[in-house]
Design an enzyme around this catalytic site. Sequence first.
Site, PDB file in Angstrom:
ATOM      1  CB  ALA A   1      -0.778   0.037   1.124  1.00  0.00           C
ATOM      2  N   GLY A   2       2.080   1.261  -0.698  1.00  0.00           N
ATOM      3  CA  GLY A   2       2.929   2.297  -0.882  1.00  0.00           C
ATOM      4  C   GLY A   2       2.567   3.339  -2.038  1.00  0.00           C
ATOM      5  CD  GLN A   3       4.627   7.775  -2.865  1.00  0.00           C
ATOM      6  OE1 GLN A   3       3.605   7.692  -2.583  1.00  0.00           O
ATOM      7  NE2 GLN A   3       5.677   8.642  -3.268  1.00  0.00           N
TER       8      GLN A   3
ATOM      9  N   GLY B   1       0.558   1.330  -4.894  1.00  0.00           N
ATOM     10  CA  GLY B   1      -0.569   0.566  -3.948  1.00  0.00           C
ATOM     11  C   GLY B   1      -1.766   1.586  -3.856  1.00  0.00           C
TER      12      GLY B   1
ATOM     13  CG  ASP C   1       2.112  -1.990   3.453  1.00  0.00           C
ATOM     14  OD1 ASP C   1       2.304  -1.362   2.065  1.00  0.00           O
ATOM     15  OD2 ASP C   1       3.158  -1.999   3.995  1.00  0.00           O
TER      16      ASP C   1
ATOM     17  NE  ARG D   1      13.031  -0.741 -13.842  1.00  0.00           N
ATOM     18  CZ  ARG D   1      13.516  -0.119 -14.956  1.00  0.00           C
ATOM     19  NH1 ARG D   1      14.399  -0.498 -15.433  1.00  0.00           N
ATOM     20  NH2 ARG D   1      12.694   0.875 -15.576  1.00  0.00           N
TER      21      ARG D   1
ATOM     22  CG  ASN E   1      11.919  -6.012  -3.609  1.00  0.00           C
ATOM     23  OD1 ASN E   1      11.448  -5.564  -2.472  1.00  0.00           O
ATOM     24  ND2 ASN E   1      11.793  -5.082  -4.651  1.00  0.00           N
TER      25      ASN E   1
ATOM     26  CG  ASN F   1      11.149  -2.968 -10.721  1.00  0.00           C
ATOM     27  OD1 ASN F   1      10.965  -3.942 -11.804  1.00  0.00           O
ATOM     28  ND2 ASN F   1      10.940  -1.773 -10.735  1.00  0.00           N
TER      29      ASN F   1
ATOM     30  CG  HIS G   1      10.549  -3.200 -16.178  1.00  0.00           C
ATOM     31  ND1 HIS G   1      10.103  -2.144 -17.041  1.00  0.00           N
ATOM     32  CD2 HIS G   1      10.416  -2.648 -14.923  1.00  0.00           C
ATOM     33  CE1 HIS G   1       9.976  -0.881 -16.363  1.00  0.00           C
ATOM     34  NE2 HIS G   1      10.089  -1.406 -15.118  1.00  0.00           N
TER      35      HIS G   1
END
EC number: 1.1.1.37
Length: 320
Positions: A11-13, A15, A34, A89, A96, A121, A176
Amino acid sequence: MARPKIALIGAGQIGGTLAHLAALKELGDVVLFDIAEGTPEGKALDIASSGPSGKFDATMSGTQDYADIAGADVCIVTAGVARKPGMSRDDLLGINLKVMKSVGEGIAKHAPDAFVICITNPLDAMVWALREFSGLPHEKVCGMAGVLDSARFRHFLASEFNVSMKDVTAFVLGGHGDTMVPLVRYSTVAGIPLPDLVKMGWTTQDKLDAIVQRTRDGGAEIVGLLKTGSAFYAPATSAIEMAESYLKDQKRVLPCAAYVDGAYGLNGFYVGVPTVIGAGGIERVVEISMNKDEQTMFDNSVTAVKGLVEACKGIDESLA
Ligand SMILES: NC(=O)C1=CN([C@@H]2O[C@H](COP(=O)(O)OP(=O)(O)OC[C@H]3O[C@@H](n4cnc5c(N)ncnc54)[C@H](O)[C@@H]3O)[C@@H](O)[C@H]2O)C=CC1
Ligand SMILES: O=C([O-])CC(=O)C(=O)O
């Protein structure tokens, strides 16, 4: 009929932006998950309170409990860490990957029928790992990158030609990362391929080459400007386009990181390719023919992603 349920893991930027866009487009009820206590609850309350003026009907909730995503039709995963200036990335892989393990297990337990869109990423390796950890069918797990990279390419082209972005099409394939493959021959203005537009004097080959490079560097350009994180408006909008195609069975033809088994000479591998997204998830991988140069660029990109997948296997034995 009940509204679809959309679970946003992270729920960050991105999300938060996803939740706002899903609400404005009335795609369904939204659950924000989150580990940061208060963040999903606060964003859910804020967005819900925008409903009367935004004129949407959708419930918003925030949680730290995976049980609350139960029965989700779509899960969009942004949990993890974003890069800062000076990082690639790929530097996010170790941290991650651990996040993908807990997210994959949470989805497998509580939302095994969902269509899952990974954004975290380094994208192609993370969507592969998320699929492995969750065990969901390959056609129900994909990654968002190609829609975003193609949108950036379209934006830069529209500015160069001074035409509407709506009339510009573009396809960016491959991983990506720095090796992504903006396909100039398959990108058009009102159906006219870019090489023809160079011949028609609309732009020069040098300017087109610079736009291709700016597209490849699009994420890093924004990281350099923001300094505290990475892009979020365009990434969220891109993922919503994919989610909408699934929920409404639109069968949009969108480039995304999909499981490719047979096409492009690949045997069971996640990388950016054109796909058809409908009620069945990734319903088709579209195999386009590439010339020698395009194939070489695509192969380089596949090799780079393979290296990251191998690195994941080296970190987490359960993936080997
Ligand atoms: N695929 C693509 O095209 C793009 C990918 N990204 C990637 O998306 C990811 C998210 O970006 P932002 O939203 O800007 O980052 P952010 O830092 O604003 O949000 C990430 C959220 O994940 C949460 N989180 C961390 N570990 C978690 C866990 N184990 N379970 C649940 N939540 C957890 C954090 O508390 C944070 O709220 C990053 O990895 C970024 O690199 C960003 C832009 C484009
Ligand atoms: O560049 C980053 O770190 C985030 C990203 O993937 C993008 O904006 O394309």
